[in-house]
Design a protein around this motif. Structure first.
Motif, short mmCIF file in Angstrom:
data_model
loop_
_atom_site.label_atom_id
_atom_site.label_comp_id
_atom_site.label_asym_id
_atom_site.label_seq_id
_atom_site.Cartn_x
_atom_site.Cartn_y
_atom_site.Cartn_z
N GLY A 73 16.31 86.72 21.91
CA GLY A 73 16.92 86.54 20.60
C GLY A 73 16.06 85.74 19.64
N ILE A 74 15.49 84.64 20.10
CA ILE A 74 14.56 83.84 19.31
C ILE A 74 13.31 83.62 20.15
CG2 ILE A 74 16.36 82.68 17.99
CD1 ILE A 74 16.00 80.26 19.86
N GLU A 75 12.26 83.06 19.52
CA GLU A 75 11.01 82.84 20.24
C GLU A 75 10.53 81.41 20.00
OE1 GLU A 75 8.27 85.79 18.93
OE2 GLU A 75 9.21 87.41 20.08
N PHE A 76 10.12 80.76 21.06
CA PHE A 76 9.56 79.41 20.96
C PHE A 76 8.80 79.11 22.24
CE2 PHE A 76 9.71 74.80 21.64
CZ PHE A 76 9.12 74.36 20.45
N THR A 77 7.63 78.45 22.10
CA THR A 77 6.84 78.01 23.24
C THR A 77 6.80 76.49 23.25
OG1 THR A 77 5.45 80.00 23.19
CG2 THR A 77 4.60 78.07 24.37
N PHE A 78 7.20 75.89 24.36
CA PHE A 78 7.21 74.44 24.45
C PHE A 78 5.78 73.90 24.49
CE2 PHE A 78 11.33 75.74 25.98
CZ PHE A 78 12.19 74.77 25.46
N PRO A 79 5.48 72.90 23.67
CA PRO A 79 4.11 72.38 23.60
C PRO A 79 3.71 71.65 24.88
CG PRO A 79 5.58 71.04 22.28
CD PRO A 79 6.38 72.23 22.73
N GLN A 80 2.41 71.49 25.06
CA GLN A 80 1.89 70.77 26.21
C GLN A 80 2.44 69.34 26.22
OE1 GLN A 80 0.00 72.49 28.33
NE2 GLN A 80 0.01 70.80 29.80
N GLY A 81 2.83 68.90 27.41
CA GLY A 81 3.34 67.55 27.56
C GLY A 81 4.84 67.41 27.36
N GLY A 109 10.68 72.31 17.54
CA GLY A 109 10.86 73.45 16.66
C GLY A 109 9.79 73.46 15.58
N PRO A 110 9.90 74.39 14.65
CA PRO A 110 10.99 75.37 14.54
C PRO A 110 10.79 76.56 15.48
CG PRO A 110 9.43 75.68 12.77
CD PRO A 110 8.94 74.46 13.51
N PHE A 111 11.87 77.24 15.81
CA PHE A 111 11.74 78.48 16.56
C PHE A 111 11.66 79.65 15.59
CE2 PHE A 111 16.45 77.53 16.82
CZ PHE A 111 16.90 78.55 16.00
N ASN A 112 11.16 80.76 16.09
CA ASN A 112 11.05 81.97 15.27
C ASN A 112 12.31 82.81 15.40
OD1 ASN A 112 8.39 81.40 14.41
ND2 ASN A 112 7.55 82.25 16.31
N GLY A 113 12.82 83.29 14.27
CA GLY A 113 14.02 84.11 14.29
C GLY A 113 15.27 83.29 14.01
N ARG A 114 16.41 83.95 14.14
CA ARG A 114 17.71 83.31 13.96
C ARG A 114 18.60 83.64 15.14
NH1 ARG A 114 21.11 83.24 8.58
NH2 ARG A 114 22.23 81.90 10.05
N LEU A 115 19.47 82.72 15.48
CA LEU A 115 20.47 82.99 16.50
C LEU A 115 21.52 83.94 15.92
CD1 LEU A 115 20.95 79.39 17.92
CD2 LEU A 115 19.77 81.29 19.03
N SER A 116 21.85 84.97 16.68
CA SER A 116 22.78 85.98 16.18
C SER A 116 24.20 85.42 16.12
CB SER A 116 22.76 87.20 17.10
OG SER A 116 23.79 88.11 16.77
N ASN A 117 24.89 85.68 14.99
CA ASN A 117 26.28 85.25 14.86
C ASN A 117 27.21 86.04 15.77
OD1 ASN A 117 25.42 83.50 12.91
ND2 ASN A 117 26.24 84.64 11.16
N GLY A 118 26.80 87.24 16.14
CA GLY A 118 27.66 88.09 16.96
C GLY A 118 27.37 88.01 18.44
N GLY A 119 26.30 87.29 18.82
CA GLY A 119 25.96 87.18 20.23
C GLY A 119 24.70 87.94 20.58
N GLU A 120 23.98 87.45 21.57
CA GLU A 120 22.75 88.09 22.00
C GLU A 120 22.30 87.46 23.32
OE1 GLU A 120 19.70 87.30 19.14
OE2 GLU A 120 20.14 85.17 19.07
N ARG A 121 21.19 87.93 23.83
CA ARG A 121 20.62 87.41 25.06
C ARG A 121 19.48 86.45 24.74
NH1 ARG A 121 20.29 89.85 30.38
NH2 ARG A 121 18.59 88.97 31.62
#
Length: 449
Positions: A73-81, A109-121
């Motif tokens: 649904g959204i995309e994010f990579t946790f930084p080193q450390g 953050g920020p993460f890429n994209g938006r969380l869906s109001n209707g639900g997603e994986r």
């Protein structure tokens, strides 16, 4: 999430189980102590800046999640450390600067994209591309609707539970959620979802079937519908979707079954093909050809000290119930009923075959040794899965009800799904209009067909 308690060994190649393929592995358990814990997916003003995802470390030790990723649904990579303290939290926000005051602990953050109001994986993946945890939330169905645009978040009721079942989630008691801290302080308990039935399946409706367009005044609460038909009758109109009264659950066919071991004539599929059932009553004799039984520690066979059986439904299905008839074989020796499963973990997997713990330490009823319907219903909560594994608990030597040779078996296992909601569809001529009214307290809900 509780970890699996024992190591697994390869399946024996003895003649009694040459046809049994290897168990589906790996399980998503050992690293999945960092799990989804809170989602703020639909803020009150629909502002994307305050959306966030919170993770909780269910373990007591710190976990390094550097280069882990959120996917789907959204995309994010946790930084080193990036370290999640034992029992602590990490928050990933659409805009980390939008929080006043700032959440406790780390906010990324920020993460890429938006969380869906209707639900997603949403999926959490580690640096080795292994799926650690996932959630597939919704704003309806069995998921709470209180977190959908009301200003509160979707939060786990108990933080040490798994992320997939909707029953583990509720709505926060605080507007804006509780990013970076416990969902529910110890002096608070999550509120129970309140369901108010506005229109029942047998509600009375009044209708005007004259075929003419009545305009819009009939939709007002004060409209006088005394001349309309239907007083004291049950009209075929429903508020939303409704399930048919008296509808029974549908059986999901099992296409294959595998086990850690089995004796000749006691193949795993025998416990899922209806053999030995007469209606819903199980025939106590004979065991061969009608039940599954492991080799236990019987002389001459490879000892099976970690018995398990896996059922393949052929495709991912929504499973509401698992019905179990425990090992029901009766012989002159009194030992045989003791071969039933006493305690087991229930694990599920999708098409990828990665198992997750659904139910920990499920107790099974001992069979009576009679030709009766002694089936036990175990609720699976509508979980979506292709594979279901019954992993017999051998902690402290507990596997069955006391059989000295450690045989473990099951007579029959069935999986059932509730019928989906149905909606009454009206088919009228293009020029024919039917109007219907139903009063609820001081408000009127109307349906126009």
């Amino acid at each position: 999430m509780n970890s699996i308690r024992r190591n697994r060994k390869p399946l024996s190649s003895s003649s009694f189980n040459l046809n049994a393929p290897e168990s589906l592995e790996p399980r998503m358990v050992l690293d999945s102590t960092v799990v989804f814990n809170e989602l703020f997916y639909h803020p009150l003003d629909n502002s994307p800046q305050v959306e966030f995802v919170e993770f909780h470390n269910q373990n007591a030790v710190d976990v390094d999640i550097s280069q882990w990723r959120i996917e789907d649904g959204i995309e994010f990579t946790f930084p080193q450390g990036t370290i999640v303290p034992g029992g602590g939290y990490v928050v990933v926000a659409a805009d980390p600067t939008a929080f006043t005051p700032q959440p406790e602990g780390a906010i990324l953050g920020p993460f890429n994209g938006r969380l869906s109001n209707g639900g997603e994986r949403l999926t959490l993946v580690d640096r080795n591309d292994r799926r650690i945890d996932f959630i597939e939330y919704s704003d309806g169905g069995e998921w709470t609707t209180a977190a959908d645009g009301t200003g509160v978040s979707l939060a786990k009721a108990v933080e040490d539970t798994t992320s997939q079942p909707s029953r583990n989630w509720t709505s926060s008691v605080q507007v804006g959620g509780t990013p970076g801290r416990a969902n529910f302080p110890q002096d608070l308990t999550p509120p129970a979802d309140t369901i108010q039935m506005l229109v029942s399946l047998d509600s009375e409706w009044k209708f005007h079937d004259g075929g003419s367009d009545l305009g819009t005044t009939w939709r007002n609460v004060a409209f006088n519908d005394v001349s309309w038909s239907g007083t004291g009758s049950n009209g075929p109109y429903y508020a939303g979707n409704a399930k048919l009264v008296g509808a029974t659950a549908d059986a999901i066919p099992v296409v294959a079954a595998t086990a850690s071991t089995f004796l000749i004539g006691h193949d795993p599929i025998n416990s899922a093909n209806g053999n030995g059932l007469s209606g819903n009553a199980h025939v106590a004799q004979p065991a061969s050809g009608t039940m599954w039984m492991s080799t236990g520690t019987f002389f001459g066979f490879e000892p099976d000290t970690n018995p398990e059986i896996t059922y393949d439904l052929g495709e991912e299905r929504s499973i509401d119930l698992m019905k179990v008839w425990n090992f029901n074989h009766v012989e002159s020796a009194s030992c045989c009923l003791n071969r039933g499963v006493a305690l087991a973990d229930i694990l599920v997997a999708g098409e990828d075959g990665v198992f997750q713990l659904l139910i920990d330490n499920q107790a099974f009823d001992k069979a009576p040794g009679e030709n009766t319907d002694f089936s036990q219903e175990i609720a699976l909560g509508g979980v979506t899965a292709r594979y279901v594994k019954i992993d017999v608990d051998t902690t402290n030597g507990v596997a069955n009800f006391g059989d000295a040779l450690n045989f473990v078996g099951l007579s029959e296992v069935q999986f059932l799904t509730r019928p989906p909601p149905v909606t009454q569809n009206w088919q009228s001529a293009p020029t024919h209009i039917t109007s219907a009214r139903h009063s609820i307290s001081t408000k009127t809900r109307v349906a126009r067909h």
